[in-house]
Design an enzyme around this catalytic site. Sequence first.
Site, PDB file in Angstrom:
ATOM      1  NE  ARG A 224      -4.135  -1.747   0.521  1.00 34.11           N
ATOM      2  CZ  ARG A 224      -3.726  -2.273  -0.692  1.00 34.11           C
ATOM      3  NH1 ARG A 224      -3.343  -2.339  -1.880  1.00 34.11           N
ATOM      4  NH2 ARG A 224      -4.959  -2.958  -0.673  1.00 34.11           N
ATOM      5  CG  HIS A 272      -2.947  -0.671  -6.750  1.00 33.07           C
ATOM      6  ND1 HIS A 272      -3.037   0.422  -6.029  1.00 33.07           N
ATOM      7  CD2 HIS A 272      -2.704  -2.106  -6.679  1.00 33.07           C
ATOM      8  CE1 HIS A 272      -3.457  -1.252  -4.618  1.00 33.07           C
ATOM      9  NE2 HIS A 272      -3.054  -1.986  -5.201  1.00 33.07           N
TER      10      HIS A 272
END
Length: 312
Positions: A224, A272
């Site tokens: 993250r 991502h």
Amino acid sequence: MRITVCLTDTRPEAWVSGLRAALPGVEVDVWAPGAPPADHAVVWAPPQAFIDQQPALRGLFNIGAGVDALLRLALPPQTRIVRLDDAGMSVQMAEYVCHALIRHFREFDGYAADAREARWGYRKPLSRRDFPVGVMGLGALGERVARTVAQFDFPVNGWSRTPKPIDGIRGFAGAENFDAFLAASRVLVCLLPLTPDTRGIMRHETLMKLHGGRPGGYVINVARGAHLVEADLIPLLDAGQLAGAALDVFETEPLPPAHPFWRHPKIEVTPHASARTLREESIAQIAGKIRAVEAGAGFDTLAGVVDARRGY
Ligand code: NAP
Ligand code: GLV
């Protein structure tokens, strides 16, 4: 039994038809405000307004591995969160991390630059012994990554909350062994869940401890964005303390066009995309778990059930 599907940023239709095919006779619908409450939900980053209309929800099935967005919600007391348990992600993560590591270690960007100039030049081989790789998080994804990196004969260190012996990996566990793990690692891979303990874990102070404080560390963040204090990275790269970074996740996503990470010569950015959710595998896994629960299995018997107090 009724299942509702609420996916932010993902079209739900194929999920609904896949779940209907996997669970014949079960009512499966896309959630809309005012729809009847469901027994189970299949979600990605649902709004609180969705949860507020699910008083009888038993299972909240995430179509990803990370549950930080779900743990921010106020859930009914009986609701259990279940995340994807690998479901085809670990092999993608292993590909991504090995690609970033080997691209850096073998200096493939340098060869690509040479090729653009039609320049035929060798680089001196480096020793794998000088590139120990430290994997933070040895769960469904981190363990596969650590094992795969070790296949390429790099020394591999692993760090987890509780001890996790893995053949061929030097294990470190707990906050008390974090500094020793950092000192023993030159390439740092983040595969931790985002929790209060791990937020900002890659910051000036900790990154300075990588590789025993010597220059040349390399950072691969595939967990993250908030694991990295972004403002601390570029000064360490520009000072030569860190040699580079491969970043797949960011504090703000999509990464804003003006963000300096896009154009920094020592940073590789991907959107991502290191381990995408694979719909077929995920539907098969979630449907199997819903069948088990409906047949009387307790949630605690399911792989990937989340311990909300632990945060993952
Ligand atoms: P997981 O199976 O829950 O594993 C988590 C690992 O982190 C465990 O080994 C755990 O230790 C360790 N850990 C947790 N808190 C820790 C702490 N305070 N100190 C040290 N170790 C700690 O998770 P996973 O399925 O491997 O996924 C990891 C993360 O990857 C997800 O949470 C998600 O955010 C991210 N992810 C990113 C993408 C992407 O495309 N970029 C895709 C999928 C997932 P124990 O073994 O002791 O419990
Ligand atoms: C993706 O980031 C996931 O958590 O699955």
